[in-house]
Enzyme design. Structure first.
Site, mmCIF file in Angstrom:
data_model
loop_
_atom_site.group_PDB
_atom_site.id
_atom_site.type_symbol
_atom_site.label_atom_id
_atom_site.label_comp_id
_atom_site.label_asym_id
_atom_site.label_seq_id
_atom_site.Cartn_x
_atom_site.Cartn_y
_atom_site.Cartn_z
ATOM 1 N N SER A 1 0.863 -1.175 0.000
ATOM 2 C CA SER A 1 0.000 0.000 0.000
ATOM 3 C C SER A 1 0.897 1.220 0.000
ATOM 4 O O SER A 1 2.032 1.156 0.487
ATOM 5 C CB SER A 1 -0.826 -0.020 1.281
ATOM 6 N N SER A 2 0.380 2.345 -0.510
ATOM 7 C CA SER A 2 1.234 3.535 -0.528
ATOM 8 C C SER A 2 1.462 4.092 0.876
ATOM 9 O O SER A 2 2.344 4.918 1.077
ATOM 10 C CB SER A 2 0.654 4.612 -1.448
ATOM 11 N N CYS A 3 0.686 3.619 1.880
ATOM 12 C CA CYS A 3 0.897 4.144 3.239
ATOM 13 C C CYS A 3 2.129 3.536 3.906
ATOM 14 O O CYS A 3 2.448 3.878 5.028
ATOM 15 C CB CYS A 3 -0.337 3.949 4.106
ATOM 16 N N TYR B 1 -1.303 -0.795 10.323
ATOM 17 C CA TYR B 1 -1.513 -1.418 9.009
ATOM 18 C C TYR B 1 -0.229 -1.344 8.183
ATOM 19 O O TYR B 1 0.198 -2.324 7.565
ATOM 20 C CB TYR B 1 -2.660 -0.684 8.305
ATOM 21 N N LYS C 1 2.180 -4.295 6.560
ATOM 22 C CA LYS C 1 2.492 -4.377 5.133
ATOM 23 C C LYS C 1 4.004 -4.342 4.891
ATOM 24 O O LYS C 1 4.523 -5.052 4.028
ATOM 25 C CB LYS C 1 1.799 -3.234 4.367
ATOM 26 N N PRO D 1 0.153 -0.467 -4.461
ATOM 27 C CA PRO D 1 -0.863 0.368 -5.095
ATOM 28 C C PRO D 1 -1.128 1.638 -4.299
ATOM 29 O O PRO D 1 -1.023 1.647 -3.077
ATOM 30 C CB PRO D 1 -2.106 -0.514 -5.111
ATOM 31 N N THR D 2 -1.503 2.677 -5.017
ATOM 32 C CA THR D 2 -1.966 3.902 -4.369
ATOM 33 C C THR D 2 -3.408 3.688 -3.910
ATOM 34 O O THR D 2 -3.923 2.574 -3.978
ATOM 35 C CB THR D 2 -1.831 5.067 -5.371
ATOM 36 N N ASN D 3 -4.111 4.737 -3.464
ATOM 37 C CA ASN D 3 -5.506 4.590 -3.023
ATOM 38 C C ASN D 3 -6.345 4.039 -4.174
ATOM 39 O O ASN D 3 -6.291 4.567 -5.279
ATOM 40 C CB ASN D 3 -6.077 5.947 -2.590
ATOM 41 N N LEU D 4 -7.118 3.012 -3.888
ATOM 42 C CA LEU D 4 -7.884 2.316 -4.926
ATOM 43 C C LEU D 4 -9.363 2.618 -4.815
ATOM 44 O O LEU D 4 -9.848 2.970 -3.741
ATOM 45 C CB LEU D 4 -7.703 0.807 -4.758
ATOM 46 N N HIS E 1 -12.964 4.021 2.605
ATOM 47 C CA HIS E 1 -12.056 5.092 2.190
ATOM 48 C C HIS E 1 -12.885 6.260 1.654
ATOM 49 O O HIS E 1 -14.095 6.154 1.479
ATOM 50 C CB HIS E 1 -11.090 4.581 1.129
ATOM 51 N N TRP F 1 -14.956 15.013 5.700
ATOM 52 C CA TRP F 1 -14.047 15.019 6.852
ATOM 53 C C TRP F 1 -12.757 15.783 6.552
ATOM 54 O O TRP F 1 -12.255 15.759 5.435
ATOM 55 C CB TRP F 1 -13.638 13.591 7.233
HETATM 56 P P1 GDP Z 1 -6.085 7.650 3.895
HETATM 57 O O1 GDP Z 1 -5.683 7.869 2.461
HETATM 58 O O2 GDP Z 1 -5.373 6.511 4.531
HETATM 59 O O3 GDP Z 1 -5.953 8.915 4.700
HETATM 60 O O4 GDP Z 1 -7.599 7.157 3.913
HETATM 61 P P2 GDP Z 1 -9.049 7.735 3.550
HETATM 62 O O5 GDP Z 1 -9.391 7.410 2.147
HETATM 63 O O6 GDP Z 1 -9.963 7.174 4.599
HETATM 64 O O7 GDP Z 1 -9.011 9.300 3.762
HETATM 65 C C1 GDP Z 1 -8.405 10.166 2.834
HETATM 66 C C2 GDP Z 1 -8.710 11.609 3.172
HETATM 67 O O8 GDP Z 1 -10.098 11.880 2.902
HETATM 68 C C3 GDP Z 1 -8.498 11.989 4.653
HETATM 69 O O9 GDP Z 1 -7.952 13.303 4.675
HETATM 70 C C4 GDP Z 1 -9.929 11.996 5.194
HETATM 71 O O10 GDP Z 1 -10.088 12.839 6.320
HETATM 72 C C5 GDP Z 1 -10.692 12.560 3.999
HETATM 73 N N1 GDP Z 1 -12.153 12.319 4.012
HETATM 74 C C6 GDP Z 1 -13.087 13.257 3.786
HETATM 75 N N2 GDP Z 1 -14.317 12.756 3.926
HETATM 76 C C7 GDP Z 1 -14.167 11.436 4.205
HETATM 77 C C8 GDP Z 1 -15.105 10.388 4.450
HETATM 78 O O11 GDP Z 1 -16.314 10.555 4.424
HETATM 79 N N3 GDP Z 1 -14.567 9.144 4.678
HETATM 80 C C9 GDP Z 1 -13.214 8.925 4.687
HETATM 81 N N4 GDP Z 1 -12.761 7.690 4.907
HETATM 82 N N5 GDP Z 1 -12.311 9.920 4.500
HETATM 83 C C10 GDP Z 1 -12.788 11.152 4.253
#
Ligand code: GDP
Length: 310
Positions: A108-110, A137, A141, A164-167, A180, A203
């Site tokens: 994962s990219s994290c 996590y 990984k 992979p980056t965010n999927l 996500h 968020w």
């Molecule tokens: P990350 O890439 O590991 O940080 O995972 P996420 O996909 O959960 O979050 C990515 C970014 O999107 C973070 O800055 C979250 O705060 C923001 N975000 C905004 N709204 C949401 C929501 O409704 N759900 C999630 N999961 N993230 C959100």
């Protein structure tokens, strides 16, 4: 890997495993092995050993993992580290012991340090502290990567690692607590549109930047790497471009056809400020992503909307 090779896709009911099965089937691979979670608990070492002894897969795509968004990762870190360490340790070891020819492990990219230079290159692994919201996590990984590399070094096992980056894509998790950001926002905007709500809450501050890869592109890259790459160094899989969460929210609002306003809840965590992958290594090997973000979100939204009305 021939069309008749015995290929085990671990995690075939998940976002990534499901896409890998679709990609392999589309290319005519006819000897795929899958097991549901109920049939085989990958955290159970004895069960995993027995499965590999009986089936002896030649190629293994290790796409089974406990995954989740920023809230799930920060709320259940013990589950994330435990389940991932068990799954990957059991599968990598059993594959090696039972004569698998090759295994692909998905990271994962994290795994990269929170303040890694952007875009992040493969050699940035293990060069600095991790993002705290998903450290458990990420450590699991990273252990999987080092395990794959160690089995190559010590035993000559052809284990490779893709990051992979965010999927996103059809089959994603749309649960607002554990998903996500991309599926969460599809759901939030869709439900707000149906209910005629005046605002949607996103968020964090909207300023973090993320790169999004369609899972069908990832699956294509995994099959490509299984065929064309056999080396110790990890390989990034991404699109090479990112967007801010604010830009993503506006794009999804537009695709869904929502007319209200977007509100930011800064009491929720932003997570890492940016995680853009440098994909030049994979490009030089001859693979590039082909699904654009807007097109990919449109398809995913259609899938979600059909399913949520079914
Ligand atoms: P990350 O890439 O590991 O940080 O995972 P996420 O996909 O959960 O979050 C990515 C970014 O999107 C973070 O800055 C979250 O705060 C923001 N975000 C905004 N709204 C949401 C929501 O409704 N759900 C999630 N999961 N993230 C959100």
């Amino acid at each position: 890997m021939d069309k008749t090779s015995a290929i085990y896709v671990a995690g075939h009911r998940g976002l990534v495993g499901g896409a890998i099965v679709r990609a392999l089937e589309a290319e005519g691979y006819e000897n795929l092995i899958t097991r549901t979670h109920a049939e085989l608990d990958l955290t159970d070492q004895a069960a995993v050993r027995a499965f590999f002894e009986a089936e002896r897969p030649e190629y293994v795509f290790l796409a089974a993992a406990k995954v989740g968004g920023i809230l799930a990762n920060s709320t259940y870190p013990a589950d994330f580290i435990r389940e991932n360490l068990l799954i990957q340790t059991n599968v990598i070891d059993a594959a090696y012991r039972n004569g698998a020819k090759k295994l692909l492990f998905l990271g994962s990219s994290c795994i990269y340090p929170k303040h890694a230079p952007q875009p992040m290159r493969e050699e940035h692994l293990l060069t600095g502290p991790l993002e705290p919201t998903n450290e458990a996590y990420a450590v699991a990984k990273i252990a999987g990567i080092v395990m794959a590399q160690s089995y190559r070094k010590q035993y000559g096992f052809d284990a490779i690692c893709a990051q992979p980056t965010n999927l996103y894509g059809p089959g994603d998790n749309f649960d607002l607590e554990t998903s996500h950001v991309l599926p969460a926002l599809i759901r939030k905007f869709h439900e707000a549109k149906l209910a005629g709500e005046p605002e949607v809450v996103v968020w964090g501050t909207g300023t973090p930047r993320r790169e999004f890869l369609h899972v069908d592109d990832l699956a294509s890259a995994c099959v490509f790497l299984m065929r064309n790459y056999s080396d110790e160094e990890i390989v990034n899989v991404g699109v090479g471009e990112d967007v801010s969460i604010g830009e993503l929210a506006e794009m999804i609002s537009d695709i869904v056809g929502y007319g209200g306003t977007i509100v930011y809840d800064a009491s929720k965590p932003d997570g890492t400020p940016r995680k853009l992958l440098d994909v030049s290594k994979l490009s030089s090997l001859g693979w590039r992503a082909s699904i654009g973000l807007r097109e990919g979100i449109e398809g995913t939204y259609q899938w979600y909307a059909n399913r949520s009305h079914a």
